[in-house]
Structures are given as C-alpha cells and as structure tokens.
Design a protein around this motif. Structure first.
Motif, mmCIF file in Angstrom:
data_model
loop_
_atom_site.group_PDB
_atom_site.id
_atom_site.type_symbol
_atom_site.label_atom_id
_atom_site.label_comp_id
_atom_site.label_asym_id
_atom_site.label_seq_id
_atom_site.Cartn_x
_atom_site.Cartn_y
_atom_site.Cartn_z
ATOM 1 N N UNK A 1 0.789 -1.225 0.000
ATOM 2 C CA UNK A 1 0.000 0.000 0.000
ATOM 3 C C UNK A 1 0.830 1.288 0.000
ATOM 4 N N UNK A 2 2.021 1.290 0.546
ATOM 5 C CA UNK A 2 2.815 2.517 0.642
ATOM 6 C C UNK A 2 3.935 2.479 -0.388
ATOM 7 N N UNK A 3 3.946 3.499 -1.240
ATOM 8 C CA UNK A 3 4.935 3.584 -2.316
ATOM 9 C C UNK A 3 6.318 3.870 -1.747
ATOM 10 N N UNK A 4 7.346 3.197 -2.291
ATOM 11 C CA UNK A 4 8.732 3.457 -1.888
ATOM 12 C C UNK A 4 9.554 3.793 -3.126
ATOM 13 N N UNK A 5 10.687 4.432 -2.914
ATOM 14 C CA UNK A 5 11.540 4.868 -4.020
ATOM 15 C C UNK A 5 12.035 3.688 -4.836
ATOM 16 N N UNK A 6 11.706 3.659 -6.094
ATOM 17 C CA UNK A 6 12.205 2.638 -7.013
ATOM 18 C C UNK A 6 11.753 1.231 -6.694
ATOM 19 N N UNK A 7 10.743 1.054 -5.858
ATOM 20 C CA UNK A 7 10.252 -0.281 -5.514
ATOM 21 C C UNK A 7 11.083 -0.967 -4.457
ATOM 22 N N UNK A 8 12.103 -0.290 -3.918
ATOM 23 C CA UNK A 8 12.951 -0.833 -2.850
ATOM 24 C C UNK A 8 13.393 -2.259 -3.178
ATOM 25 N N UNK A 9 14.164 -2.422 -4.275
ATOM 26 C CA UNK A 9 14.526 -3.780 -4.715
ATOM 27 C C UNK A 9 15.468 -4.489 -3.741
ATOM 28 N N UNK A 10 15.433 -5.801 -3.806
ATOM 29 C CA UNK A 10 16.326 -6.627 -2.998
ATOM 30 C C UNK A 10 17.647 -6.729 -3.753
ATOM 31 N N UNK A 11 18.736 -6.522 -3.039
ATOM 32 C CA UNK A 11 20.061 -6.593 -3.657
ATOM 33 C C UNK A 11 20.538 -8.035 -3.773
ATOM 34 N N UNK A 12 21.797 -8.166 -4.104
ATOM 35 C CA UNK A 12 22.400 -9.496 -4.220
ATOM 36 C C UNK A 12 22.502 -10.145 -2.838
ATOM 37 N N UNK A 13 22.450 -11.451 -2.811
ATOM 38 C CA UNK A 13 22.549 -12.187 -1.551
ATOM 39 C C UNK A 13 24.009 -12.179 -1.091
ATOM 40 N N UNK A 14 24.210 -11.828 0.170
ATOM 41 C CA UNK A 14 25.557 -11.804 0.750
ATOM 42 C C UNK A 14 25.885 -13.225 1.219
ATOM 43 N N UNK A 15 26.449 -14.025 0.311
ATOM 44 C CA UNK A 15 26.674 -15.444 0.593
ATOM 45 C C UNK A 15 27.702 -15.695 1.687
ATOM 46 N N UNK A 16 28.794 -14.935 1.692
ATOM 47 C CA UNK A 16 29.855 -15.172 2.676
ATOM 48 C C UNK A 16 29.347 -15.008 4.108
ATOM 49 N N UNK A 17 28.702 -13.884 4.458
ATOM 50 C CA UNK A 17 28.175 -13.771 5.819
ATOM 51 C C UNK A 17 27.108 -14.818 6.130
ATOM 52 N N UNK A 18 26.265 -15.102 5.171
ATOM 53 C CA UNK A 18 25.206 -16.091 5.393
ATOM 54 C C UNK A 18 25.796 -17.457 5.723
ATOM 55 N N UNK A 19 26.757 -17.894 4.940
ATOM 56 C CA UNK A 19 27.368 -19.201 5.167
ATOM 57 C C UNK A 19 28.190 -19.238 6.457
ATOM 58 N N UNK A 20 28.890 -18.153 6.782
ATOM 59 C CA UNK A 20 29.664 -18.115 8.021
ATOM 60 C C UNK A 20 28.755 -18.153 9.255
ATOM 61 N N UNK A 21 27.632 -17.468 9.204
ATOM 62 C CA UNK A 21 26.707 -17.473 10.335
ATOM 63 C C UNK A 21 26.103 -18.861 10.523
ATOM 64 N N UNK A 22 25.674 -19.490 9.444
ATOM 65 C CA UNK A 22 25.119 -20.845 9.543
ATOM 66 C C UNK A 22 26.193 -21.817 10.033
ATOM 67 N N UNK A 23 27.412 -21.699 9.505
ATOM 68 C CA UNK A 23 28.507 -22.585 9.935
ATOM 69 C C UNK A 23 28.825 -22.388 11.412
ATOM 70 N N UNK A 24 28.794 -21.149 11.897
ATOM 71 C CA UNK A 24 29.073 -20.879 13.308
ATOM 72 C C UNK A 24 28.014 -21.519 14.203
ATOM 73 N N UNK A 25 26.763 -21.440 13.809
ATOM 74 C CA UNK A 25 25.688 -22.046 14.608
ATOM 75 C C UNK A 25 25.779 -23.572 14.616
#
Length: 154
Positions: free
Chosen positions: A63-87
């Motif tokens: 319902x609320x308009x945002x600038x440029x559709x507020x797109x999702x950027x690229x997935x940050x794979x390194x932090x994602x994998x390090x966090x999962x590996x740490x857990x």
C-alpha cells in the motif's frame, strides 16, 4: 495488486510463514491456561504475533509507495554461510569442547562474517559473552552445560 516495496513484501511473507509454522507446530503440545501455561502456550502466541507483524509489513509493502520499488540486492553469501557454519559448529562442538572454548570460537566465526571485522573488539565481545553466558546459564539457572572440554573433566 502491485508490490510497492520488494524488501517489505518478502520479509513480511517470511514473517508470516515462520509465525504460522511456529503456531502450527505448537498445536501438537498441551496448551494449558493463562494461570498454568503448557509447553504450547508461548510458542503458539509468539508465532501468532510474528504472523500478525508479517501481515502488517505485507500490508505496508502493498500500500505505501517506496523509491524505485525498494529492490532486494544481491545475496551476501559469505556472511550467510559463516553465520550458519558458526551455529552448526556451536551445536556440534559444545558437548565435547565445552562452553569456554566453543562460544569464543563461534563469536570469532561470527565476527569474520562482518566486513568491519576487528580482532580486539571480537576478542572482547567473546570474553564478555562467554562470561555472561556462564553466569546466566551455568551459575544462575544451574543448567548442566559442559563448561570445559571433556578431557579436562570439569
């Protein structure tokens, strides 16, 4: 219906799905009542609350308009994998290495996930978190968590 913010849409949808999953999973346990809540009480209402929050975020995304559709950027794979590996490391290593070695190692792995990693801060955080965890869980709540490696025997 047009999605006006991609970030809000997908995060709201994720909140709704996780909330419904928790509420649904809690239905298999005994509920109890407000005076004597059962094991299903907290996860059920927490799941419902999470789903409602997700619904509000979804409503905002549609319902609320945002600038440029507020797109999702690229997935940050390194932090994602390090966090999962740490857990996963923490869950697997805690019984054999104990809290005093496993928790600082996990905090180090989590620190490496950041682009702003600093040794001094990470070591300080790991010491504070380890001491606070020992005080809360081992000393305060008297949980039987292995504190030292199995070979030390403490």
């Amino acid at each position: 219906m047009k999605i006006k913010s991609q970030r809000d849409f997908w995060s709201g949808l994720l909140f709704v799905l996780v909330g419904v999953a928790f509420a649904w999973g809690a239905m298999h346990y005994k509920f109890g009542g407000a005076a004597q809540p059962g094991p299903a009480y907290f996860p059920f209402f927490l799941g419902v609350l999470l789903a409602l929050l997700g619904g509000l975020i979804l409503f905002k995304a549609l319902s609320i308009e945002s600038d440029g559709g507020d797109p999702i950027g690229a997935i940050a794979w390194r932090p994602l994998l390090l966090i999962v590996a740490a857990l996963v490391f923490f869950g697997l290593a805690l019984p054999t290495l104990g809290l005093m070695l496993t928790l600082p190692a996990m905090v180090l792995m989590l620190g490496l996930a950041s682009a702003e990693f600093r040794w001094k801060e990470t070591v300080l955080y790991s010491l504070i978190l380890t001491l606070a965890s020992w005080l809360l869980f081992v000393w305060g709540l008297k949980l039987s968590i292995p504190v030292w490696p199995a070979m030390v025997g403490a």
